[in-house]
Design an enzyme around this catalytic site. Structure first.
Site, PDB file in Angstrom:
ATOM      1  N   CYS A  69      25.879  55.883  17.256  1.00  0.00           N
ATOM      2  CA  CYS A  69      26.676  55.629  16.400  1.00  0.00           C
ATOM      3  C   CYS A  69      27.289  56.516  15.260  1.00  0.00           C
ATOM      4  O   CYS A  69      28.390  56.979  15.189  1.00  0.00           O
ATOM      5  CB  CYS A  69      26.576  54.163  15.742  1.00  0.00           C
ATOM      6  N   HIS A 120      23.831  50.269  11.554  1.00  0.00           N
ATOM      7  CA  HIS A 120      24.769  50.527  12.674  1.00  0.00           C
ATOM      8  C   HIS A 120      26.185  50.774  12.051  1.00  0.00           C
ATOM      9  O   HIS A 120      26.610  50.171  10.938  1.00  0.00           O
ATOM     10  CB  HIS A 120      25.042  49.488  13.613  1.00  0.00           C
ATOM     11  N   HIS A 132      32.743  51.867  18.523  1.00  0.00           N
ATOM     12  CA  HIS A 132      31.373  52.140  18.221  1.00  0.00           C
ATOM     13  C   HIS A 132      30.700  52.578  19.308  1.00  0.00           C
ATOM     14  O   HIS A 132      30.974  52.179  20.502  1.00  0.00           O
ATOM     15  CB  HIS A 132      30.608  51.058  17.296  1.00  0.00           C
TER      16      HIS A 132
END
Length: 160
Positions: A69, A120, A132
């Site tokens: 990510c 994240h 993502h």
């Protein structure tokens, strides 16, 4: 009196000599970034959308090797803005300025986690969606902020 002048000159030379010593290493300060224009922010979102489908790889930071990510975010910002963002999600959580969910615009960062430090991150592309690189699913993808899984996370938003 002459001894006094000699001592004064010696003290002055010692003081001046201190000026020529190397400066101590500078304290690391976070770089200052200028806010992105609307055009730049849209360009970032479009570039991120173009990477949907790229394989996930832990530590990856190029389309050829795959992305995690933060690697995805780094690649998009470097290639579009010449700006190298921090590498980890924890560091990204302090990059740029915080914005509220009601102020999100394309190119903003979305950060998620269940604890105090996000785990994240992705790039907001508009209409409640973000791009993502999730570890589950195996590929860069487009998701809704309001999807069941993401809506249960602590979300924060940053504008680089």
């Amino acid at each position: 009196m002459r001894a006094f002048h000699c001592l004064t000159c010696a003290a002055a030379l010692l003081a001046l000599g201190g000026c020529s010593t190397p400066a101590p290493p500078s304290v690391h300060r976070a770089p200052v970034y200028t806010p992105l224009s609307q055009v730049q922010a849209s360009d970032i979102a479009i570039h991120a959308l173009g990477l949907v489908g790229t394989p996930y790889r832990h530590g990856g930071n190029t389309p050829d090797s795959g992305f995690d990510c933060s690697g995805l975010i780094g690649y998009v910002y470097r290639s579009r803005m010449g700006t190298a963002p921090p590498r980890t999600v924890a560091q990204l959580s302090g990059w740029g300025e915080p914005v509220s969910g009601s102020e999100l615009r394309a190119g903003d960062l979305v950060l998620f986690g269940t604890g105090p430090v996000p785990s994240h991150a992705g790039i907001y592309v508009g209409q409640g969606r973000f791009v993502h690189a999730p570890s589950s699913g195996g590929r860069v993808r487009l998701d809704l902020l309001q999807a069941r899984y993401w809506a249960r996370q602590n979300a924060s938003f940053r504008r680089p």
